[in-house]
Design a protein around this motif. Structure first.
Motif, short mmCIF file in Angstrom:
data_model
loop_
_atom_site.label_atom_id
_atom_site.label_comp_id
_atom_site.label_asym_id
_atom_site.label_seq_id
_atom_site.Cartn_x
_atom_site.Cartn_y
_atom_site.Cartn_z
N UNK A 1 0.83 9.53 -5.45
CA UNK A 1 1.09 10.89 -4.97
C UNK A 1 2.28 11.58 -5.63
N UNK A 2 3.21 10.81 -6.21
CA UNK A 2 4.39 11.41 -6.85
C UNK A 2 4.01 12.47 -7.90
N UNK A 3 3.17 12.13 -8.90
CA UNK A 3 2.84 13.15 -9.91
C UNK A 3 2.06 14.33 -9.34
N UNK A 4 1.24 14.08 -8.29
CA UNK A 4 0.49 15.17 -7.65
C UNK A 4 1.45 16.17 -7.00
N UNK B 1 11.65 13.35 -14.27
CA UNK B 1 12.19 12.54 -13.17
C UNK B 1 11.06 11.83 -12.42
N UNK B 2 9.94 12.56 -12.23
CA UNK B 2 8.77 11.99 -11.56
C UNK B 2 8.22 10.82 -12.37
N UNK B 3 8.12 11.01 -13.71
CA UNK B 3 7.62 9.93 -14.58
C UNK B 3 8.52 8.71 -14.50
N UNK B 4 9.85 8.93 -14.40
CA UNK B 4 10.79 7.82 -14.23
C UNK B 4 10.57 7.10 -12.92
N UNK B 5 10.33 7.87 -11.84
CA UNK B 5 10.04 7.28 -10.53
C UNK B 5 8.77 6.47 -10.54
N UNK B 6 7.74 7.00 -11.23
CA UNK B 6 6.45 6.28 -11.34
C UNK B 6 6.66 4.95 -12.04
N UNK B 7 7.46 4.96 -13.12
CA UNK B 7 7.73 3.72 -13.86
C UNK B 7 8.42 2.69 -12.97
N UNK B 8 9.43 3.13 -12.21
CA UNK B 8 10.17 2.20 -11.34
C UNK B 8 9.26 1.59 -10.27
N UNK B 9 8.46 2.44 -9.62
CA UNK B 9 7.55 1.95 -8.57
C UNK B 9 6.44 1.08 -9.16
N UNK C 1 0.83 -1.22 0.00
CA UNK C 1 0.00 0.00 0.00
C UNK C 1 0.86 1.27 0.00
N UNK C 2 2.05 1.20 0.65
CA UNK C 2 2.95 2.36 0.67
C UNK C 2 3.46 2.67 -0.74
N UNK C 3 3.81 1.61 -1.48
CA UNK C 3 4.31 1.79 -2.86
C UNK C 3 3.18 2.32 -3.74
N UNK C 4 1.96 1.75 -3.59
CA UNK C 4 0.81 2.20 -4.40
C UNK C 4 0.50 3.67 -4.12
N UNK C 5 0.56 4.04 -2.84
CA UNK C 5 0.30 5.43 -2.46
C UNK C 5 1.39 6.35 -3.02
N UNK C 6 2.63 5.87 -3.02
CA UNK C 6 3.75 6.67 -3.58
C UNK C 6 3.57 6.88 -5.08
N UNK C 7 3.16 5.81 -5.79
CA UNK C 7 2.92 5.91 -7.25
C UNK C 7 1.87 6.98 -7.52
N UNK D 1 0.87 17.70 -17.53
CA UNK D 1 1.21 16.28 -17.74
C UNK D 1 1.22 15.53 -16.40
N UNK D 2 1.78 16.17 -15.37
CA UNK D 2 1.85 15.52 -14.05
C UNK D 2 0.45 15.31 -13.46
N UNK D 3 -0.43 16.34 -13.61
CA UNK D 3 -1.81 16.20 -13.11
C UNK D 3 -2.52 15.07 -13.87
#
Length: 425
Positions: free
Chosen positions: A10-13, A36-44, A2-8, A116-118
């Motif tokens: 909230x990162x772009x927000x 960088x955020x999009x890269x983080x989203x992909x990794x998570x 759930x922590x990873x899902x929440x991170x995915x 794009x982030x929103x």
């Protein structure tokens, strides 16, 4: 998990919030933060996809409590969610990278990357949501972010009108969707997807209920009669067309149908199959006479969404999801290829003003050709496997739908090769 899902989620927000508050006049920093955020989203997202050995994961917490009624906020990560999560995060990341070059000279770069982030935040919310109200909240956010992105060049009349049209037409579909959610709660006493799956029995489900819920799909996936907004939405920047109108936003409608397939009656499914097949043929004829490179691709998207709707209506939701996946990749490839051409030709979009570009732009020409071959269903490319599965299923289950879809497939090859030869040869 759930922590990873929440991170995915909230990162772009957070990326959009930082851009809005601190980086409005610093386009270069905003663009790097967004990528960088999009890269983080992909990794998570990759962690979420491969963790848990493919088992369904659900988690929820009370969000709002009013007297005896409570609304939960939660995640449901099952096979369809994992697939769409990969499409959104992977294609989204590549489009962010493409945007760095495409929007390099744009004065409103910060606003574009914030939008794009929103959009990524909203789309990931739909993907991970475990109940209909949470889906609806993110559904409306997707509408808002697409309005922002289509209206990026708001100083031009075309973009201003197109964004308003997209916003208003989508609200019509969303109103029907909202009525469907209210009816669902009234009949079943819950909006949780897992609870609905056990509660939905044939005696409780009505055709009106599933058609009301399908209004959300008809608006967002631009199906008849709410298809009019999608070709006009090409007024936005080309990477936006690739992200919203090829890979993700229009796919959200199909994903919604898959999420609530247990609520559909045979009559509603038959109607969806017929509407989808007819849309596939109609959009093919429209694409055949267009001059604007992006509008040809937009009508082609309408046609392929018709294929997905037909597959779902024929009782093949897995194959509809398979075509959603393959289409996201080859259509994003073609939209980014068209962006490369438009950028090189000083933002000219009329294909009859191009010609012979293969000699000048060989990499774009050959990659675009791969996309054309894939959408045309040529052997051993991804589009062949998903389209062939839909056509085979239609042939075995409903011959009139098969004939219409087959005619649409022939038209697809015609208008895509017309586009390729006029532009590059």
């Amino acid at each position: 998990m759930e922590t990873v899902a929440l991170s995915v989620l909230l990162l772009p927000f957070l990326s959009a919030l930082v851009t809005l508050l601190f980086l409005r006049k610093h386009g270069n920093i905003a663009s790097l933060l967004s990528v960088a955020t999009a890269g983080g989203i992909l990794a998570l997202s990759l962690f979420l996809i491969f963790a848990g050995q493919g088992e369904t994961f659900s988690w929820s917490v009370t969000w709002i409590q009013l007297a005896g009624w409570e609304l939960k906020f939660g995640f449901l990560i099952d096979a369809p969610a994992r697939l769409l999560l990969f499409v959104v995060s992977f294609v989204g990341f590549l489009i962010h990278i493409f945007s760095l070059g495409y929007m390099a000279d744009d004065n409103a770069k910060a606003r574009y990357f914030g939008g794009l982030s929103i959009f990524m935040f909203s789309m990931l919310g739909i993907t991970l949501a475990d109940n209909l109200i949470m889906i609806f909240v993110f559904w409306e956010l997707v509408g808002f972010s697409s309005y922002l992105l289509i209206a990026h060049y708001f100083s031009t009349e075309e973009a201003a009108k197109a964004s308003r049209k997209a916003f208003i037409v989508n609200r019509i579909g969303d109103f029907g969707f909202l009525i469907g959610i209210v009816l669902t709660y009234w009949i079943f006493g819950t909006v949780s997807l897992t609870e609905l799956a056990t509660e939905a029995t044939p005696d409780k489900v009505t055709t009106f209920l599933c058609l009301a819920l399908a209004c959300g799909f008809i608006g967002k996936s631009a199906q008849f009669p709410l298809h009019v907004w999608l070709p006009d939405a090409m007024a936005g920047p080309t990477p936006v067309s690739a992200l919203i109108h090829a890979a993700t936003m229009v796919a959200a409608g199909i994903y919604l149908l898959l999420r609530i397939e247990f609520l559909f009656t045979p009559e509603a499914l038959a109607l969806l199959a017929l509407l989808g097949a007819a849309m596939g043929l109609y959009a093919g004829f429209c694409a055949l006479v267009q001059r604007d490179i992006k509008k040809i691709l937009a009508y082609s998207t309408l046609s392929q969404l018709g294929y997905m709707a037909a597959a779902f209506g024929l009782g093949m939701p897995g194959i509809a999801l398979f075509h959603l996946m393959t289409h996201a990749f080859f259509k994003a490839l073609m939209f980014l290829g068209s962006g490369s051409v438009i950028h090189a030709c000083h933002h000219e979009q009329d294909i009859f003003k191009y010609g012979g570009l293969r000699k000048r732009m060989p990499i774009t020409a050959y990659t675009f050709l791969i996309g054309v071959l894939a959408i045309s269903g040529v052997c051993f490319l991804s589009g062949y496997f998903s389209k062939d599965a839909i056509l085979l299923g239609a042939y075995n289950l409903n011959l009139p739908v098969f004939i219409v879809l087959y005619a649409g497939a022939i038209l697809t090859a015609l208008y895509m090769f017309r586009l390729y030869f006029i532009t590059f040869e």
